[in-house]
Design a protein around this motif. Sequence first.
Motif, mmCIF file in Angstrom:
data_model
loop_
_atom_site.group_PDB
_atom_site.id
_atom_site.type_symbol
_atom_site.label_atom_id
_atom_site.label_comp_id
_atom_site.label_asym_id
_atom_site.label_seq_id
_atom_site.Cartn_x
_atom_site.Cartn_y
_atom_site.Cartn_z
ATOM 1 N N ALA A 1 0.834 -1.204 0.000
ATOM 2 C CA ALA A 1 0.000 0.000 0.000
ATOM 3 C C ALA A 1 0.874 1.263 0.000
ATOM 4 O O ALA A 1 0.575 2.243 -0.700
ATOM 5 C CB ALA A 1 -0.926 -0.006 1.210
ATOM 6 N N TYR A 2 1.945 1.237 0.781
ATOM 7 C CA TYR A 2 2.888 2.353 0.778
ATOM 8 C C TYR A 2 3.448 2.569 -0.626
ATOM 9 O O TYR A 2 3.482 3.696 -1.144
ATOM 10 C CB TYR A 2 4.033 2.059 1.758
ATOM 11 N N HIS A 3 3.885 1.469 -1.233
ATOM 12 C CA HIS A 3 4.521 1.544 -2.552
ATOM 13 C C HIS A 3 3.558 2.101 -3.598
ATOM 14 O O HIS A 3 3.937 2.944 -4.424
ATOM 15 C CB HIS A 3 5.003 0.145 -2.960
ATOM 16 N N ARG A 4 2.316 1.636 -3.558
ATOM 17 C CA ARG A 4 1.322 2.094 -4.535
ATOM 18 C C ARG A 4 0.990 3.577 -4.346
ATOM 19 O O ARG A 4 0.486 4.220 -5.271
ATOM 20 C CB ARG A 4 0.049 1.245 -4.431
ATOM 21 N N SER A 5 1.284 4.110 -3.174
ATOM 22 C CA SER A 5 1.049 5.534 -2.912
ATOM 23 C C SER A 5 2.296 6.379 -3.168
ATOM 24 O O SER A 5 2.321 7.574 -2.846
ATOM 25 C CB SER A 5 0.587 5.730 -1.463
ATOM 26 N N GLY A 6 3.328 5.732 -3.709
ATOM 27 C CA GLY A 6 4.553 6.454 -4.011
ATOM 28 C C GLY A 6 5.429 6.715 -2.813
ATOM 29 O O GLY A 6 6.302 7.598 -2.841
ATOM 30 N N VAL B 1 -3.396 -19.835 21.521
ATOM 31 C CA VAL B 1 -2.876 -18.823 22.447
ATOM 32 C C VAL B 1 -2.639 -17.558 21.640
ATOM 33 O O VAL B 1 -2.083 -17.606 20.539
ATOM 34 C CB VAL B 1 -1.551 -19.295 23.090
ATOM 35 N N LYS B 2 -3.058 -16.416 22.171
ATOM 36 C CA LYS B 2 -2.840 -15.161 21.459
ATOM 37 C C LYS B 2 -1.375 -14.733 21.523
ATOM 38 O O LYS B 2 -0.720 -14.858 22.564
ATOM 39 C CB LYS B 2 -3.711 -14.045 22.048
ATOM 40 N N THR B 3 -0.881 -14.219 20.393
ATOM 41 C CA THR B 3 0.436 -13.580 20.350
ATOM 42 C C THR B 3 0.236 -12.125 19.940
ATOM 43 O O THR B 3 -0.594 -11.823 19.080
ATOM 44 C CB THR B 3 1.363 -14.284 19.351
ATOM 45 N N TRP B 4 1.017 -11.239 20.561
ATOM 46 C CA TRP B 4 0.742 -9.805 20.474
ATOM 47 C C TRP B 4 1.874 -9.039 19.796
ATOM 48 O O TRP B 4 3.056 -9.319 20.018
ATOM 49 C CB TRP B 4 0.543 -9.226 21.876
ATOM 50 N N SER B 5 1.494 -8.041 19.007
ATOM 51 C CA SER B 5 2.489 -7.137 18.420
ATOM 52 C C SER B 5 1.973 -5.703 18.505
ATOM 53 O O SER B 5 0.758 -5.457 18.541
ATOM 54 C CB SER B 5 2.785 -7.510 16.969
ATOM 55 N N ALA B 6 2.907 -4.761 18.556
ATOM 56 C CA ALA B 6 2.563 -3.335 18.632
ATOM 57 C C ALA B 6 3.333 -2.588 17.553
ATOM 58 O O ALA B 6 4.502 -2.897 17.277
ATOM 59 C CB ALA B 6 2.900 -2.779 20.018
ATOM 60 N N HIS B 7 2.682 -1.580 16.951
ATOM 61 C CA HIS B 7 3.247 -0.932 15.770
ATOM 62 C C HIS B 7 3.031 0.580 15.821
ATOM 63 O O HIS B 7 1.971 1.047 16.258
ATOM 64 C CB HIS B 7 2.587 -1.479 14.496
ATOM 65 N N HIS B 8 4.027 1.288 15.350
ATOM 66 C CA HIS B 8 3.885 2.733 15.136
ATOM 67 C C HIS B 8 4.227 3.020 13.681
ATOM 68 O O HIS B 8 5.310 2.677 13.206
ATOM 69 C CB HIS B 8 4.821 3.519 16.050
ATOM 70 N N VAL B 9 3.281 3.635 12.967
ATOM 71 C CA VAL B 9 3.488 4.029 11.572
ATOM 72 C C VAL B 9 3.528 5.547 11.520
ATOM 73 O O VAL B 9 2.604 6.219 11.995
ATOM 74 C CB VAL B 9 2.377 3.462 10.664
ATOM 75 N N GLY B 10 4.621 6.075 10.968
ATOM 76 C CA GLY B 10 4.849 7.513 11.033
ATOM 77 C C GLY B 10 3.884 8.347 10.217
ATOM 78 O O GLY B 10 3.518 9.453 10.616
ATOM 79 N N HIS B 11 3.446 7.836 9.074
ATOM 80 C CA HIS B 11 2.551 8.611 8.205
ATOM 81 C C HIS B 11 1.159 8.660 8.830
ATOM 82 O O HIS B 11 0.501 7.633 8.994
ATOM 83 C CB HIS B 11 2.490 7.950 6.826
#
Length: 364
Positions: free
Chosen positions: A80-85, A321-331
Motif C-alpha cells: 500500500a505504501y509503494h502504490r502511494s509512491g 494462544v494469542k500472540t501480540w504485536s505493537a506498531h507505530h506508523v509515522g505517516h
Amino acid sequence: TTLNAVSAEQWNTLAGDANPFIQHGFLLALETANCLENYGWKPKYFLIYSDKNTLIGAMPAYEKTNSYGEFVFDWAWADAYHRSGLEYYPKLVISIPYSPCQGPRILAKNNDSEIKNTLIKFALDFSQKKHYSSTHWLFNLPDDFNLLKQHTKLQRFDFQFHWKNNHYKDFDDFLNILKPKKRKNIKQERRKVTDQKIIIKTLKGNELDEGQWDKIYYYYQITFMKKSGTATLKLDFFKKIAPSLLIIFAYNKEDIVAGAICIQGKDTLYGRHWGCDEEYNSLHFEVCYYTGIEYCITHGLKTFEPGAQGKHKISRGFLPVKTWSAHHVGHPEFSKMLKQHLQHEANAMEDYGVDLLKASPFKP
C-alpha cells in the motif's frame, strides 16, 4: 552495532534465564554466523547504562529492508505504501530474527517500567530521526505489550497453538484427558510409525557427531527448498547454540530418515524446523509433536510451542494462544487507515478464536 561490544554477563542478567532467544549468545551467534545483514536484518541494539557503566536497559532491534523472517505479516502494508509512491523500507523491528516465539523484548533492571518506557521512546525517536516508515515490536509478553499500548496506536494479535503440561505422569496420562476419538487417532498415528520400523531418538545439540550435524542441517535446508524460501540460518549458527538445541531423529534401521530442530528454554520447548528424506505415514506428527510432548512430560517442562500457525495441531493437544504485536506508523493518514483495518482484523480474529476453541480435543 554489534553485541560483541556488550558484556554477555550484564545482558543476560537483564534477560533472565527462561527464554533462550533473548540470550546474548543466541543473538550474537546470529551476527557472527552471518545470518542477518545479507538477508535484510541490520542490528541496532538500544542500550541504557547507569552512571557506574552497568547495563540497566536493553532492547534487540533491527533495521529491516524487507519483511522476511518476522512472522507478523505486513507485506500488504508495504504494498500500500509503494502504490502511494512512498517507501515502506527501511523500518525498525524489535524482535528475534526468524523466531516467532513470545518472549522478553524490552529488558530492564528489576523490570523497571521507567527504563522500559525510556527504551520505547528512544526507539520511536530514533525511527523518526532515521526516517524509518515504522517501528514494530513483535511477539511481546503481556507486561511489555501493556506498556507498548501507551506509546503505539496500532496493535495486532494472532493465534499460535501451544501444549501445556498439566503435571502428566506420562504420555498415556495426557491421552486420558482427551476425547475418545482424539485419543484413538493419536494412538493410531504413533502405531503407524512403529509399524514402519521407525525408531525415534533425541539428542542434545552438543552430542551430535559431524555426520548428524550434516544430516540435520540438510533437513533444515531442504524444507526451504521445497517451499521456495531461504535457509538464512547457517550450520555455524546451530553449532554455536548447540547446548540449547534438542534434536529429534527418526531412524529406519541404521539410516536417519527425518529430523527436527527444537530449542529448549528453562521451562519451554520450542519446535523450530523439520525435514525428511521421503514420506512416511504419520512421521511428521511423531517427530514434530508427540516426541516433543513426551520429552516435556519426562523432563518437567511446562510448555511446548511447536512453531507458528497450523490449526491441525489442535486435535493433537495444542490449544490456541494469542500472540501480540505493537506498531507505530509515522505517516498519519496511513496510521489512521491501518487502525481501522486492524479493528476489523481483530473482530474477525476473535470470531476465529471462538471457533478454534470449539475444536478442543480435551474432555469437557
